[in-house]
Write an enzyme that holds these catalytic residues in place. Structure first.
Site, PDB file in Angstrom:
ATOM      1  N   GLU A 144       1.222  -1.289  -0.169  1.00 19.77           N
ATOM      2  CA  GLU A 144      -0.120  -0.135  -0.267  1.00 19.77           C
ATOM      3  C   GLU A 144       0.477   0.890   0.056  1.00 19.77           C
ATOM      4  OE1 GLU A 144      -0.954   3.490   0.615  1.00 19.77           O
ATOM      5  OE2 GLU A 144      -2.533   2.623   1.856  1.00 19.77           O
ATOM      6  N   GLU A 153       3.998   8.567  -3.540  1.00 15.17           N
ATOM      7  CA  GLU A 153       4.866   8.148  -2.229  1.00 15.17           C
ATOM      8  C   GLU A 153       6.258   7.157  -3.645  1.00 15.17           C
ATOM      9  OE1 GLU A 153       2.394   6.925   0.132  1.00 15.17           O
ATOM     10  OE2 GLU A 153       1.577   8.766   1.213  1.00 15.17           O
TER      11      GLU A 153
END
Length: 629
Positions: A144, A153
């Site tokens: 995730e 990210e």
């Protein structure tokens, strides 16, 4: 061990040195994280659990042991789901040491210590082999690593490395794939966050129109995505010019490439208009068949689906480099360029008679360099600030107030960062206008703006802090009108703009005895509200999908007790609906006609709730108003 940290006070403008403990950075990271929001995301958690169960089952059906690699484990939740689903062993990677320590405790508390190994490393540093962090490569990859933009990210380079060194070829992946969707829209409201519109001023000698410099007009702006809660954007604020189309997909079960590239789709507008904005969101399929799907689509894209509120994944607003008039049914090409961490878009019209060869030539001309602000205005003004400057009603209120106080002999000083007030003061008849700019960036932007409107010899820019202002800066004149919006780039919270009061105090010796100060005062108001959803980002989770994550709750609670973590958070209220639980109350007033008092200002009181509430998830809402009279 203690350390002294320098911290600029946005309200006073002074540097303060504070003694901080060795856990200072750790508490900041935890308190400002969105772990609670993720744990409260029921849709996310259920879909991950379903996908993990299905992946483990597929591996077991092949007669293999299920070895799971969980990158960015956080609380260890996904690894515990895998272990509970029958995985033989899980390697849970977490680079943030305090979080890794919490994961170890949570895994132990839930009885999975024999099935889960928490590794406190960046995944690119993990070793595989008899003496390595992992005994063997994994055949199930669970991650995730996504943000609102999907790749912000570092998901792509992380997946790229994992497939090369940490997982088996042909591994199962949860999620299995991600798909990015786009829609072309026209929206004056959103477009006003990107560029400066012409400003209309009714002066004594007729209407004046202020125009932005050509460099600002043609600037692509900042490369960073504008992520917002699109579900709170009224349909009246935008017009869809295209259907929703699939822009690109990433299959996480296969080797992933992180190198810069681009994707191209053909669009045909469903109506004519001005193409300004690309709205974008993504969904993830937790299984190869796409039956287990978690979507970020806004309300109009999936009107029959129940919307899951979440703040860690929202929707994206991308600003096209320039406004492009489009006609219904014409052929357009939308190009998405990306690097390892960000995405940006270009729109091109197809050339008449374009064939396959021409199209390939057209593609070859597409650049993948990230847009960079050249005008510097996007470094000075954030997107809400652009929206303020483009609010003509707001500008009219400033004009109305300035008209009341300006005279033909007025000497005006403006204290705000990159404000249009000096221009308004000049056109409304002030004899001389000075503007005090705190930074080289604001000086540069205002110089260009004044030059574009032939005002470079009409308004004098002073680059100095208020306390360093000298009579020579003002040509030995006394200021008769002191103005400020106020707006300062260092202001994160509304009351940080009280810096205007401290600046006004610092320049007191340069003010005439009968000086007029605008705004004359400010007042701080508060009310108790109940947010519809925002409370989730701070609410304890306790049990998440059957797993006890109370250790994480305690960790967040400890960090929220930390001094700086108790400060208010700025949130745009239009994105986060709430209901009032009390009447608004005036808490403090600040008189700018006088200098800042030597003693501190404080107040105490109580708020009467208008109705009872089922929980204590109420929030204190604080707003500051500035008054011109």
């Amino acid at each position: 061990m203690k350390t002294f940290c320098g911290r600029a006070n946005p309200t006073t403008g002074s540097m303060e040195w504070l003694e901080e403990g060795e856990d200072y950075d750790y508490h900041q990271e935890i308190a400002r994280s969105r772990y609670a929001d993720m744990l409260h995301d029921k849709d996310r958690n259920v879909k991950y659990y379903q996908g993990i169960r299905a992946a483990v089952s597929r591996v077991k059906e092949r007669g293999e042991k299920a070895i799971v690699l969980d990158i960015g484990t956080g609380t260890g939740l996904l690894s515990m789901m895998a272990a509970s689903a029958g995985a033989d062993f899980c390697y849970a990677i977490e680079v943030f040491k305090p979080m890794a320590n919490a994961a170890v405790k949570i895994v132990e508390k839930n009885g999975f210590s024999d099935k889960i190994k928490v590794i406190n490393k960046h995944s690119t540093e993990v070793t595989v082999g008899p003496d390595g962090d992992m005994q063997c490569r994994a055949n199930i990859l669970v991650t995730e690593l996504f943000d609102t933009e999907l790749i912000g990210e570092g998901a792509l380079p992380t997946y790229e490395h994992a497939h090369k060194y940490l997982v088996q070829e042909g591994c199962e992946a949860v999620p299995h794939r991600a798909t990015v969707y786009v829609q072309l829209v026209e929206s004056r409201r959103m477009w006003s966050w990107k560029k400066l519109f012409p400003v209309h001023i009714e002066a004594e000698d007729g209407e004046k129109i202020l125009v932005p410099p050509s460099e600002m007009e043609n600037c692509p702006g900042l490369p960073s995505v504008c992520d917002i809660q699109l579900n709170q954007m009224p349909s009246s604020d935008f017009s869809t010019l295209s259907d929703v189309v699939k822009m690109f997909s990433v299959d996480f079960s296969k080797p992933v490439q992180s190198a810069s590239t681009y994707y191209r789709v053909q669009l045909e507008p469903v109506k004519s208009g001005k193409a300004q904005i690309v709205l974008s969101w993504w969904d993830i399929d937790m299984d190869p068949s796409g039956m287990i799907n978690c979507s970020m689509a806004p309300y109009w894209a999936k009107p029959t689906s129940a919307l899951q509120w979440r703040d860690h994944w929202m929707q994206c607003v991308y600003f096209l480099p320039r406004e492009e008039p489009v006609l219904q049914g014409e052929k357009l090409y939308l190009t998405a360029c990306r690097d390892e961490y960000s995405v940006w878009y270009n729109l091109q019209k197809a050339r008449e008679g374009e064939n396959g060869a021409d199209e390939e030539e057209h593609k070859a001309g597409v650049g993948v360099e990230s847009p960079v602000c050249r005008c510097r205005a996007h470094l000075l003004w954030n997107r809400p600030r652009f929206g303020e400057l483009n609010d003509q009603n707001r500008t009219r209120q400033y004009i109305k107030s300035l008209r009341k106080v300006l005279k033909t002999d007025s000497v005006c000083l403006c204290i705000s960062d990159g404000s249009l007030l000096p221009v308004l003061a000049h056109y409304l008849g002030a004899k001389q206008v000075f503007t005090l700019e705190n930074s080289g960036v604001s000086c540069s932007v205002m110089e260009k703006f004044f030059k574009a409107n032939n005002l470079e010899d009409k308004i004098k820019i002073i680059e100095a802090r208020p306390e360093l202002l000298k009579p020579s800066h003002l040509e030995d004149k006394k200021i008769s009108v002191l103005v400020g919006e106020p707006f300062f780039t260092t202001s994160l919270l509304p009351w940080h703009n009280l810096y205007f009061w401290y600046a006004r105090t610092a320049v007191s010796t340069h003010l005439a005895s009968n000086v007029t100060v605008l705004p004359q005062s400010a007042s701080l108001h508060m009310m108790v509200v109940e947010f519809q959803d925002l409370w989730r980002i701070r609410s304890p989770c306790g049990i998440c999908e059957g797993f006890d994550v109370g250790t994480m709750d305690d960790m967040i609670k400890d960090s929220l007790n930390f001094r700086e973590s108790k400060e208010a958070e700025p949130h745009p209220l239009w994105e986060y609906p709430c209901k009032s639980l009390s009447e608004p109350q005036e808490v403090l007033t600040f008189d700018f006609t006088k200098t800042v008092p030597q003693h501190g200002l404080s107040t105490e009181g109580s708020a009467k709730l208008l109705r009872s509430v089922l929980s204590l998830q109420s929030i204190l809402l604080v707003i500051i108003h500035f008054f011109t009279s």
